[in-house]
Design an enzyme around this catalytic site. Structure first.
Site, PDB file in Angstrom:
ATOM      1  N   CYS A 181      -0.817  -5.032   6.036  1.00 27.00           N
ATOM      2  CA  CYS A 181      -0.631  -3.835   5.199  1.00 27.00           C
ATOM      3  C   CYS A 181      -1.820  -3.536   4.283  1.00 27.00           C
ATOM      4  O   CYS A 181      -2.103  -2.381   4.012  1.00 27.00           O
ATOM      5  CB  CYS A 181       0.657  -3.916   4.398  1.00 27.00           C
ATOM      6  SG  CYS A 181       0.706  -5.242   3.206  1.00 27.00           S
ATOM      7  N   ASP A 182      -2.529  -4.521   3.786  1.00 21.14           N
ATOM      8  CA  ASP A 182      -3.652  -4.287   2.875  1.00 21.14           C
ATOM      9  C   ASP A 182      -5.009  -4.477   3.545  1.00 21.14           C
ATOM     10  O   ASP A 182      -6.029  -4.577   2.869  1.00 21.14           O
ATOM     11  CB  ASP A 182      -3.555  -5.224   1.667  1.00 21.14           C
ATOM     12  CG  ASP A 182      -2.330  -4.937   0.820  1.00 21.14           C
ATOM     13  OD1 ASP A 182      -1.946  -3.758   0.728  1.00 21.14           O
ATOM     14  OD2 ASP A 182      -1.758  -5.896   0.264  1.00 21.14           O
TER      15      ASP A 182
END
EC number: 2.3.2.-
Length: 159
Positions: free
Chosen positions: A129-130
């Protein structure tokens, strides 16, 4: 910047065929799987006196359109002079991996029949996600995105 699957396949194939990855990692084994495209790596587990190895799988998250790192830690034990490998328990895995604070580790499962049988089952996954924030979002280096990703997401495993 997100990565298209075709770009991932091209960059992963180039990475697997180059010697750069093998200069950076003490690989015991590596296999490029073509359908679906993923790179299966085995590195020694240098943090445990009992031996074993760490199994890594670089695959692609179609949801996040980012590379995805899957990890399994194997412990080697000897019983009656015969060495066997078994998956390490979660506490051993966490102690072995020494996960940097900027990464999130979760449990994942591969049940897709497209993957070879040996790659199916439970894996720890570094959540993608990051990824863009960690690796960088510069469009001018899109062609080397996977190289940068490897330096962030893979090299800490072998420290």
């Amino acid at each position: 910047m997100t990565l298209e699957y075709e770009q991932f396949v091209q960059q992963l194939t180039r990475l697997a065929e180059s010697r750069e990855l093998y200069k950076k990692l003490p690989l015991l084994r590596h296999d490029l799987v073509h359908s679906p495209c993923c790179l299966h790596l085995t590195v020694p587990n240098s943090t445990r006196n009992t031996g074993g190895h760490i199994e890594l799988l670089i695959t692609f998250s179609r949801v996040y359109r980012e590379p995805l790192l899957l990890i399994r830690v194997w412990a080697t034990t000897a019983l009656d002079g015969i060495e066997t490998s078994q998956l390490a328990h979660s506490a051993e895995t966490m102690a072995t991996l020494r996960i940097p604070s900027y990464l999130t580790l979760g449990l994942d499962t591969i049940l897709d029949a497209q993957y070879p049988h040996a790659l199916q089952g439970a894996w720890y996954s570094v959540h993608p996600c990051d990824t863009r924030d960690i690796v960088g979002d510069d469009v001018t280096v899109r062609d080397t995105y996977l190289d940068r990703w490897v330096s962030v997401f893979l090299l800490w495993v072998c420290r």
